[in-house]
Design a protein around this motif. Structure first.
Motif, PDB file in Angstrom:
ATOM      1  N   ALA A 105      59.246  32.818  47.062  1.00 24.22           N
ATOM      2  CA  ALA A 105      58.238  33.053  46.027  1.00 24.22           C
ATOM      3  C   ALA A 105      57.114  33.957  46.542  1.00 24.22           C
ATOM      4  CB  ALA A 105      57.670  31.722  45.548  1.00 24.22           C
ATOM      5  N   ILE A 106      56.716  33.749  47.770  1.00 20.58           N
ATOM      6  CA  ILE A 106      55.669  34.575  48.384  1.00 20.58           C
ATOM      7  C   ILE A 106      56.139  36.018  48.496  1.00 20.58           C
ATOM      8  CG2 ILE A 106      54.405  35.005  50.546  1.00 20.58           C
ATOM      9  CD1 ILE A 106      54.460  31.828  50.861  1.00 20.58           C
ATOM     10  N   ALA A 107      57.351  36.213  48.992  1.00 16.47           N
ATOM     11  CA  ALA A 107      57.899  37.565  49.147  1.00 16.47           C
ATOM     12  C   ALA A 107      58.006  38.266  47.794  1.00 16.47           C
ATOM     13  CB  ALA A 107      59.263  37.505  49.834  1.00 16.47           C
ATOM     14  N   SER A 108      58.458  37.548  46.779  1.00 20.35           N
ATOM     15  CA  SER A 108      58.582  38.131  45.446  1.00 20.35           C
ATOM     16  C   SER A 108      57.215  38.498  44.871  1.00 20.35           C
ATOM     17  CB  SER A 108      59.298  37.152  44.512  1.00 20.35           C
ATOM     18  OG  SER A 108      59.406  37.682  43.220  1.00 20.35           O
ATOM     19  N   SER A 109      56.232  37.639  45.088  1.00 17.91           N
ATOM     20  CA  SER A 109      54.876  37.922  44.603  1.00 17.91           C
ATOM     21  C   SER A 109      54.316  39.174  45.256  1.00 17.91           C
ATOM     22  CB  SER A 109      53.953  36.735  44.887  1.00 17.91           C
ATOM     23  OG  SER A 109      54.373  35.594  44.192  1.00 17.91           O
ATOM     24  N   LYS A 110      54.501  39.293  46.556  1.00 13.53           N
ATOM     25  CA  LYS A 110      54.015  40.483  47.274  1.00 13.53           C
ATOM     26  C   LYS A 110      54.726  41.736  46.782  1.00 13.53           C
ATOM     27  CE  LYS A 110      52.965  38.346  51.756  1.00 13.53           C
ATOM     28  NZ  LYS A 110      53.403  38.339  53.151  1.00 13.53           N
ATOM     29  N   ARG A 111      56.048  41.636  46.691  1.00 13.58           N
ATOM     30  CA  ARG A 111      56.861  42.780  46.267  1.00 13.58           C
ATOM     31  C   ARG A 111      56.466  43.256  44.872  1.00 13.58           C
ATOM     32  NH1 ARG A 111      61.195  40.467  48.028  1.00 13.58           N
ATOM     33  NH2 ARG A 111      61.740  39.538  46.045  1.00 13.58           N
ATOM     34  N   SER A 112      56.091  42.316  44.022  1.00 14.75           N
ATOM     35  CA  SER A 112      55.715  42.648  42.644  1.00 14.75           C
ATOM     36  C   SER A 112      54.257  43.077  42.521  1.00 14.75           C
ATOM     37  CB  SER A 112      55.958  41.436  41.740  1.00 14.75           C
ATOM     38  OG  SER A 112      57.306  41.048  41.783  1.00 14.75           O
ATOM     39  N   GLY A 113      53.503  42.992  43.610  1.00 13.04           N
ATOM     40  CA  GLY A 113      52.110  43.404  43.590  1.00 13.04           C
ATOM     41  C   GLY A 113      51.137  42.320  43.165  1.00 13.04           C
ATOM     42  N   PHE A 114      51.587  41.077  43.118  1.00 11.82           N
ATOM     43  CA  PHE A 114      50.726  39.966  42.723  1.00 11.82           C
ATOM     44  C   PHE A 114      50.221  39.253  43.976  1.00 11.82           C
ATOM     45  CE2 PHE A 114      53.287  40.872  39.027  1.00 11.82           C
ATOM     46  CZ  PHE A 114      52.365  40.833  38.007  1.00 11.82           C
ATOM     47  N   VAL A 115      49.316  39.930  44.665  1.00  9.77           N
ATOM     48  CA  VAL A 115      48.800  39.448  45.945  1.00  9.77           C
ATOM     49  C   VAL A 115      48.111  38.101  45.786  1.00  9.77           C
ATOM     50  CG1 VAL A 115      47.220  39.992  47.858  1.00  9.77           C
ATOM     51  CG2 VAL A 115      48.559  41.802  46.794  1.00  9.77           C
ATOM     52  N   HIS A 116      47.378  37.914  44.694  1.00 10.79           N
ATOM     53  CA  HIS A 116      46.680  36.651  44.467  1.00 10.79           C
ATOM     54  C   HIS A 116      47.662  35.491  44.321  1.00 10.79           C
ATOM     55  CE1 HIS A 116      47.631  38.283  40.563  1.00 10.79           C
ATOM     56  NE2 HIS A 116      47.321  37.147  39.964  1.00 10.79           N
ATOM     57  N   ASN A 117      48.806  35.732  43.690  1.00  8.68           N
ATOM     58  CA  ASN A 117      49.811  34.669  43.571  1.00  8.68           C
ATOM     59  C   ASN A 117      50.487  34.402  44.910  1.00  8.68           C
ATOM     60  OD1 ASN A 117      49.318  34.194  40.861  1.00  8.68           O
ATOM     61  ND2 ASN A 117      50.900  35.578  40.157  1.00  8.68           N
ATOM     62  N   ALA A 118      50.655  35.439  45.713  1.00 12.22           N
ATOM     63  CA  ALA A 118      51.199  35.241  47.067  1.00 12.22           C
ATOM     64  C   ALA A 118      50.218  34.427  47.903  1.00 12.22           C
ATOM     65  CB  ALA A 118      51.479  36.589  47.735  1.00 12.22           C
ATOM     66  N   ALA A 119      48.925  34.704  47.759  1.00  8.66           N
ATOM     67  CA  ALA A 119      47.902  33.952  48.490  1.00  8.66           C
ATOM     68  C   ALA A 119      47.909  32.490  48.053  1.00  8.66           C
ATOM     69  CB  ALA A 119      46.522  34.568  48.251  1.00  8.66           C
ATOM     70  N   TYR A 120      47.937  32.277  46.755  1.00  5.45           N
ATOM     71  CA  TYR A 120      47.953  30.907  46.216  1.00  5.45           C
ATOM     72  C   TYR A 120      49.191  30.145  46.701  1.00  5.45           C
ATOM     73  CZ  TYR A 120      48.516  27.085  42.915  1.00  5.45           C
ATOM     74  OH  TYR A 120      48.705  25.845  42.369  1.00  5.45           O
ATOM     75  N   THR A 121      50.324  30.806  46.674  1.00  9.11           N
ATOM     76  CA  THR A 121      51.567  30.149  47.072  1.00  9.11           C
ATOM     77  C   THR A 121      51.566  29.832  48.561  1.00  9.11           C
ATOM     78  OG1 THR A 121      52.676  31.308  45.272  1.00  9.11           O
ATOM     79  CG2 THR A 121      54.085  30.282  46.922  1.00  9.11           C
ATOM     80  N   ASN A 122      51.000  30.700  49.377  1.00  3.83           N
ATOM     81  CA  ASN A 122      50.824  30.376  50.793  1.00  3.83           C
ATOM     82  C   ASN A 122      49.949  29.142  50.960  1.00  3.83           C
ATOM     83  OD1 ASN A 122      51.925  32.123  53.069  1.00  3.83           O
ATOM     84  ND2 ASN A 122      51.304  33.687  51.590  1.00  3.83           N
ATOM     85  N   GLU A 123      48.897  29.077  50.171  1.00  3.93           N
ATOM     86  CA  GLU A 123      48.000  27.926  50.234  1.00  3.93           C
ATOM     87  C   GLU A 123      48.742  26.643  49.854  1.00  3.93           C
ATOM     88  OE1 GLU A 123      43.743  26.569  48.225  1.00  3.93           O
ATOM     89  OE2 GLU A 123      44.498  28.603  47.901  1.00  3.93           O
ATOM     90  N   ARG A 124      49.515  26.691  48.782  1.00  3.72           N
ATOM     91  CA  ARG A 124      50.289  25.519  48.349  1.00  3.72           C
ATOM     92  C   ARG A 124      51.327  25.130  49.403  1.00  3.72           C
ATOM     93  NH1 ARG A 124      48.638  22.027  45.755  1.00  3.72           N
ATOM     94  NH2 ARG A 124      50.690  21.474  44.980  1.00  3.72           N
ATOM     95  N   ALA A 125      51.990  26.127  50.000  1.00  2.50           N
ATOM     96  CA  ALA A 125      52.974  25.843  51.054  1.00  2.50           C
ATOM     97  C   ALA A 125      52.284  25.206  52.258  1.00  2.50           C
ATOM     98  CB  ALA A 125      53.698  27.123  51.463  1.00  2.50           C
ATOM     99  N   GLY A 126      51.087  25.699  52.580  1.00  3.16           N
ATOM    100  CA  GLY A 126      50.329  25.114  53.682  1.00  3.16           C
ATOM    101  C   GLY A 126      49.969  23.661  53.423  1.00  3.16           C
TER     102      GLY A 126
END
Length: 157
Positions: A105-126
């Protein structure tokens, strides 16, 4: 991650029958947020009602993805990772499966340009890793989250 407050807001919106009818990005984003809130409430309250609501929103996003809406794929992957994270199974294989889902999910968010969603998902994974005592993975996810939030311009997070 105040799912109780988010759940209360979603309940109010659910009562508005004419809320969001068009297939727009705003609608997709709303369904994504509602899905996150429903999954969060499912994790807290554990009722079937929230599980059904989450499934409804995931299915709606899947439908849009099948119609060619490219901006929903990462949202679906995030919701799938969140859904997997609700498992009561504490086995190493389940934890690895959940981490892989978050990573996808993080990789897909980054690839799609949704950096904020990648950040949020990293936070949730953490948070997921921290709750299971896996501090090394948690630290890595939190560090990535902090970097991505900064990249997005949210230095105060």
């Amino acid at each position: 991650s105040d799912f109780c407050s988010a759940g209360d807001i979603v309940k109010k919106v659910w009562k508005k029958k004419n809320f969001v009818r068009a297939n727009t990005f705003m609608t997709c984003g709303s369904y994504f947020i509602f899905g996150l809130a429903a999954l969060g409430m499912q994790g807290i309250v554990g009722t079937r009602r929230y599980k059904q609501k989450a499934r409804k929103y995931i299915n709606k996003l899947n439908g849009w993805a099948k119609q060619g809406q490219p901006n929903v794929v990462h949202m679906i992957l995030i919701l799938q990772a969140e859904k997997l994270s609700l498992s009561k199974d504490q086995s190493i294989s389940t934890m690895e499966k959940v981490r892989k889902a978050y990573d996808k999910a993080i990789a897909s968010s980054k690839r799609s340009g949704f950096v904020h969603n990648a950040a949020y998902t990293n936070e949730r994974a953490g948070l997921y890793c921290l709750e299971r005592g896996d501090e090394d993975y948690a630290r890595n996810y939190f560090q990535q989250s902090d970097e991505l939030y900064s990249e997005w311009g949210a230095d105060g997070k």
